[in-house]
Design an enzyme around this catalytic site. Structure first.
Site, PDB file in Angstrom:
ATOM      1  N   HIS A 155       1.015  -0.806  -0.249  1.00 54.17           N
ATOM      2  CA  HIS A 155       0.077   0.330   0.151  1.00 54.17           C
ATOM      3  C   HIS A 155       0.897   1.026  -0.236  1.00 54.17           C
ATOM      4  O   HIS A 155       2.131   1.397   0.856  1.00 54.17           O
ATOM      5  CB  HIS A 155      -0.769   0.190   0.984  1.00 54.17           C
ATOM      6  CG  HIS A 155      -1.989  -1.036   1.161  1.00 54.17           C
ATOM      7  ND1 HIS A 155      -3.002  -1.092   1.843  1.00 54.17           N
ATOM      8  CD2 HIS A 155      -3.317  -0.754   0.194  1.00 54.17           C
ATOM      9  CE1 HIS A 155      -3.888  -1.459   1.927  1.00 54.17           C
ATOM     10  NE2 HIS A 155      -3.752  -1.118   0.289  1.00 54.17           N
ATOM     11  N   CYS A 187      -2.706   2.851   9.289  1.00 56.05           N
ATOM     12  CA  CYS A 187      -3.785   1.788   9.423  1.00 56.05           C
ATOM     13  C   CYS A 187      -4.670   1.710   9.653  1.00 56.05           C
ATOM     14  O   CYS A 187      -5.953   2.173   9.104  1.00 56.05           O
ATOM     15  CB  CYS A 187      -3.107   0.511   9.004  1.00 56.05           C
ATOM     16  SG  CYS A 187      -1.679   0.356   7.489  1.00 56.05           S
TER      17      CYS A 187
END
Length: 287
Positions: A180, A280
């Site tokens: 990511h 996150c």
């Protein structure tokens, strides 16, 4: 021949924090029971109580800085729901939801969609393309940096531009450990009318062409080391002055302090077993 402009390093007094609003989800059901990234190993034990304690400390760190933290109720059977950043991108009150690549996480998207509607958001769009939200989208105040390579479809970048109404720059990820964008790059301060955005990133997580793009867009960026990236040090959260970051990222912490930031190191070791860190666990609610 041109001469490069000297880098301007701001003092702590010149770094300006802005009050933020975040959405988080307690890791009440956190465990590692499947593998969808290189960090996950179901054979290693997971201490859910420790994960909750670390998450609680992270939430308290934000609140100590004056930020507002909203929460969404965790759902049994969705152990990665704690990673709220992957379920929505919010800019100027417009919401672009998520569509996960991994089947194990797909149900999370609708729980977050319902939260937005119940919280009063009316401009909520669910994507037609695979899009893992702030996992791969980073707002700089003027541009939306958009990662691809492992999770988010390249076509989702155009969809984000249409839905959110902001210009998008595509960035190619090439290292599966940094699957990511938010584990390879962090926006430290957003662009203003008088000052460009400031970021930190790990160059080797990106393709050669993307490295050139980042160097052109952000010539004064902090370049993280392999050790910084390997402890998910770039999965940090900044309010423009205060940076909440994994405590093991010692080199990056030193660089941040030298660039005028105040650093709040946190322990996210248990959550890291699923490939997650402070960012996150933190979706920003803008507008």
């Amino acid at each position: 021949m041109t001469t490069a402009s000297p880098q301007v390093v701001l003092s702590v007094a010149e770094r300006v924090p802005t009050t933020r609003r975040y959405l988080m989800c307690e890791p009440r059901h956190f465990t590692v029971e499947y593998v969808i990234n290189p960090w996950m190993d179901p054979s290693k034990p997971v201490d859910t109580d420790l994960a909750i304690a670390q998450w609680t400390a992270l939430k308290s760190a934000y609140e100590s800085l004056g930020h507002t933290v909203e929460t969404i109720e965790p759902v049994p059977g969705l152990p990665d729901m704690v990673f709220s950043a992957n379920s929505g991108t919010v800019i100027d009150g417009r919401v672009l939801g998520a569509r996960f690549r991994a089947a194990q996480r797909s149900a999370e998207a609708d729980h977050y969609r319902r939260w937005f509607l119940e919280a009063g958001y009316r401009d909520v769009t669910m994507p037609s393309r695979i899009n893992e939200a702030e996992g791969d989208f980073a707002w700089t105040g003027s541009l939306l940096l958009a990662g691809t390579g492992y999770r988010t479809d390249p076509a989702a970048h155009a969809e984000a531009q249409e839905v959110l109404g902001v210009p998008v720059v595509s960035l190619q990820l090439v290292d599966p450990r940094y699957y990511h964008l938010d584990v390879a790059l962090v926006v430290l301060s957003e662009a203003t009318a008088t000052r460009p955005a400031h970021i930190a990133y790990y160059p080797e997580a990106f393709s050669a062409g993307t490295q050139r793009v980042l160097a052109r867009l952000f010539p004064d960026a902090i370049r993280a080391t392999e050790a910084d990236a390997a402890c998910l040090g770039l999965n940090a959260v900044s309010d423009g002055r205060n940076v909440v970051i994994a405590q093991e990222s010692t080199h990056l912490i030193t660089e941040l302090q030298a660039n005028g930031y105040t650093v709040l190191p946190v322990d996210i070791s248990e959550l890291r077993k699923s490939g997650g860190g402070p960012k996150c666990c933190t979706m920003e609610l803008r507008g």
